[in-house]
Scaffold this motif. Structure first.
Motif, PDB file in Angstrom:
ATOM      1  N   ASP A  61     -17.247  27.981  47.085  1.00  0.00           N
ATOM      2  CA  ASP A  61     -17.598  29.073  47.990  1.00  0.00           C
ATOM      3  C   ASP A  61     -18.736  28.588  48.879  1.00  0.00           C
ATOM      4  OD1 ASP A  61     -18.421  31.356  49.294  1.00  0.00           O
ATOM      5  OD2 ASP A  61     -18.888  32.478  47.482  1.00  0.00           O
ATOM      6  N   LYS A  62     -18.415  28.154  50.106  1.00  0.00           N
ATOM      7  CA  LYS A  62     -19.415  27.523  50.976  1.00  0.00           C
ATOM      8  C   LYS A  62     -20.553  28.469  51.339  1.00  0.00           C
ATOM      9  CE  LYS A  62     -17.063  28.362  55.341  1.00  0.00           C
ATOM     10  NZ  LYS A  62     -16.396  27.783  56.467  1.00  0.00           N
ATOM     11  N   ASN A  63     -20.305  29.775  51.313  1.00  0.00           N
ATOM     12  CA  ASN A  63     -21.365  30.743  51.622  1.00  0.00           C
ATOM     13  C   ASN A  63     -22.348  30.904  50.467  1.00  0.00           C
ATOM     14  OD1 ASN A  63     -20.280  31.319  54.199  1.00  0.00           O
ATOM     15  ND2 ASN A  63     -18.761  32.639  53.222  1.00  0.00           N
ATOM     16  N   ALA A  85     -17.568  28.325  42.287  1.00  0.00           N
ATOM     17  CA  ALA A  85     -16.175  28.211  42.717  1.00  0.00           C
ATOM     18  C   ALA A  85     -15.774  29.459  43.501  1.00  0.00           C
ATOM     19  CB  ALA A  85     -15.260  28.064  41.506  1.00  0.00           C
ATOM     20  N   LYS A  86     -14.821  29.254  44.406  1.00  0.00           N
ATOM     21  CA  LYS A  86     -14.211  30.403  45.070  1.00  0.00           C
ATOM     22  C   LYS A  86     -13.467  31.208  44.015  1.00  0.00           C
ATOM     23  CE  LYS A  86     -13.302  28.334  49.585  1.00  0.00           C
ATOM     24  NZ  LYS A  86     -12.254  27.803  50.468  1.00  0.00           N
ATOM     25  N   LYS A  87     -13.315  32.485  44.271  1.00  0.00           N
ATOM     26  CA  LYS A  87     -12.586  33.347  43.334  1.00  0.00           C
ATOM     27  C   LYS A  87     -11.179  32.782  43.111  1.00  0.00           C
ATOM     28  CE  LYS A  87     -11.531  38.182  42.505  1.00  0.00           C
ATOM     29  NZ  LYS A  87     -12.272  38.404  41.304  1.00  0.00           N
ATOM     30  N   GLY A  88     -10.819  32.610  41.843  1.00  0.00           N
ATOM     31  CA  GLY A  88      -9.506  32.104  41.485  1.00  0.00           C
ATOM     32  C   GLY A  88      -9.361  30.589  41.548  1.00  0.00           C
ATOM     33  N   LYS A  89     -10.443  29.862  41.852  1.00  0.00           N
ATOM     34  CA  LYS A  89     -10.398  28.401  41.938  1.00  0.00           C
ATOM     35  C   LYS A  89     -11.221  27.779  40.812  1.00  0.00           C
ATOM     36  CE  LYS A  89      -8.238  28.077  45.922  1.00  0.00           C
ATOM     37  NZ  LYS A  89      -6.934  27.485  46.058  1.00  0.00           N
ATOM     38  N   VAL A  90     -10.965  26.501  40.560  1.00  0.00           N
ATOM     39  CA  VAL A  90     -11.727  25.713  39.602  1.00  0.00           C
ATOM     40  C   VAL A  90     -12.298  24.527  40.363  1.00  0.00           C
ATOM     41  CG1 VAL A  90     -11.611  24.322  37.498  1.00  0.00           C
ATOM     42  CG2 VAL A  90     -10.233  26.385  37.691  1.00  0.00           C
ATOM     43  N   ILE A  91     -13.593  24.277  40.217  1.00  0.00           N
ATOM     44  CA  ILE A  91     -14.230  23.169  40.918  1.00  0.00           C
ATOM     45  C   ILE A  91     -13.799  21.848  40.289  1.00  0.00           C
ATOM     46  CG2 ILE A  91     -16.441  22.056  41.421  1.00  0.00           C
ATOM     47  CD1 ILE A  91     -17.594  24.871  41.789  1.00  0.00           C
ATOM     48  N   THR A 102     -20.967  25.574  34.122  1.00  0.00           N
ATOM     49  CA  THR A 102     -20.481  26.656  33.272  1.00  0.00           C
ATOM     50  C   THR A 102     -18.978  26.737  33.462  1.00  0.00           C
ATOM     51  OG1 THR A 102     -22.550  27.888  33.420  1.00  0.00           O
ATOM     52  CG2 THR A 102     -20.600  29.126  32.773  1.00  0.00           C
ATOM     53  N   ALA A 103     -18.236  26.708  32.362  1.00  0.00           N
ATOM     54  CA  ALA A 103     -16.775  26.721  32.405  1.00  0.00           C
ATOM     55  C   ALA A 103     -16.240  27.739  31.408  1.00  0.00           C
ATOM     56  CB  ALA A 103     -16.229  25.334  32.076  1.00  0.00           C
ATOM     57  N   VAL A 104     -15.107  28.344  31.760  1.00  0.00           N
ATOM     58  CA  VAL A 104     -14.443  29.307  30.882  1.00  0.00           C
ATOM     59  C   VAL A 104     -13.083  28.746  30.501  1.00  0.00           C
ATOM     60  CG1 VAL A 104     -13.498  31.646  30.685  1.00  0.00           C
ATOM     61  CG2 VAL A 104     -15.612  31.258  31.977  1.00  0.00           C
ATOM     62  N   VAL A 115      -9.857  24.341  30.200  1.00  0.00           N
ATOM     63  CA  VAL A 115     -10.303  25.228  31.267  1.00  0.00           C
ATOM     64  C   VAL A 115      -9.083  25.786  31.979  1.00  0.00           C
ATOM     65  CG1 VAL A 115     -11.654  25.397  33.405  1.00  0.00           C
ATOM     66  CG2 VAL A 115     -12.434  23.918  31.544  1.00  0.00           C
ATOM     67  N   ALA A 116      -9.065  27.107  32.147  1.00  0.00           N
ATOM     68  CA  ALA A 116      -7.957  27.763  32.832  1.00  0.00           C
ATOM     69  C   ALA A 116      -7.799  27.185  34.238  1.00  0.00           C
ATOM     70  CB  ALA A 116      -8.215  29.263  32.901  1.00  0.00           C
ATOM     71  N   GLY A 117      -6.571  26.863  34.610  1.00  0.00           N
ATOM     72  CA  GLY A 117      -6.308  26.347  35.946  1.00  0.00           C
ATOM     73  C   GLY A 117      -6.403  24.843  36.066  1.00  0.00           C
ATOM     74  N   THR A 118      -6.619  24.130  34.954  1.00  0.00           N
ATOM     75  CA  THR A 118      -6.690  22.670  34.999  1.00  0.00           C
ATOM     76  C   THR A 118      -5.842  22.073  33.885  1.00  0.00           C
ATOM     77  OG1 THR A 118      -8.547  22.393  33.470  1.00  0.00           O
ATOM     78  CG2 THR A 118      -9.091  22.782  35.779  1.00  0.00           C
ATOM     79  N   ASP A 119      -5.506  20.813  34.059  1.00  0.00           N
ATOM     80  CA  ASP A 119      -4.787  20.083  33.016  1.00  0.00           C
ATOM     81  C   ASP A 119      -5.736  19.189  32.231  1.00  0.00           C
ATOM     82  OD1 ASP A 119      -2.397  21.174  33.890  1.00  0.00           O
ATOM     83  OD2 ASP A 119      -1.992  19.515  35.252  1.00  0.00           O
TER      84      ASP A 119
END
Length: 164
Positions: free
Chosen positions: A13-15, A37-43, A71-73, A87-91
């Motif tokens: 989230d660049k802002n 991270a942007k909403k719904g994204k993983v850094i 911090t990761a979920v 981590v959700a959204g990653t392999d």
């Protein structure tokens, strides 16, 4: 420069990227870059490394990183030999380890005890080893680790259960 390289990432989230410099003298002062991270994204830390390598930070510079706190979920599980976080959204799983020297170690012990009862969804905070030192040397070391297939590790300083 590092702040801009991070802000350009598609998953950041660049802002929300902030650089806070500590008081000091001269052109270079210590500071902290905070980003989310942007909403719904993983850094993707590999992409951040690529972006930093593309700047002059990968060349002759005296700038350095003192630490990367993440911090990761995800779903955590423990075996006899390792504690892993998917981590959700990653392999790519994170190997969770004790933050010896960076914390009191109780968070990792408590997490391991909790996981002995079964897999859990948790939010884990910790330091990523290798993200310290002068930029050129640090980036070379991280690239070599990735090329060697070394897994991404997180030194746990705190965690909390996440309700599903």
């Amino acid at each position: 420069m590092a702040r801009d390289a991070i802000a350009r990432q598609y998953d950041v989230d660049k802002n929300g990227v902030q650089l806070v410099c500590e008081p000091g003298t001269g052109n270079y002062r210590p500071g902290t870059i905070t980003f989310f991270a942007k909403k719904g994204k993983v850094i993707d830390l590999d992409k951040i490394q690529e972006s930093l390598r593309a700047t002059r930070l990968s060349g002759s510079t005296n700038m350095e990183v003192t630490s990367l706190l993440v911090t990761a979920v995800g779903r955590a599980s423990a075996s006899a030999t390792a504690v892993m976080l998917k981590v959700a959204g990653t392999d790519r799983p994170l190997i969770l380890e004790d933050a010896a020297g960076k914390g009191d170690g109780t968070a990792f012990r408590r997490l391991r005890e909790l996981l002995a009862k079964g897999e859990q969804t948790v939010m884990v905070t910790g330091y990523v080893p290798g993200w310290e030192g002068k930029f050129p040397a640090m980036l070379r070391t991280l690239a070599a680790d990735a090329a060697a297939g070394k897994p991404l590790r997180l030194l746990v300083t705190e965690f909390q259960l996440v309700k599903e």
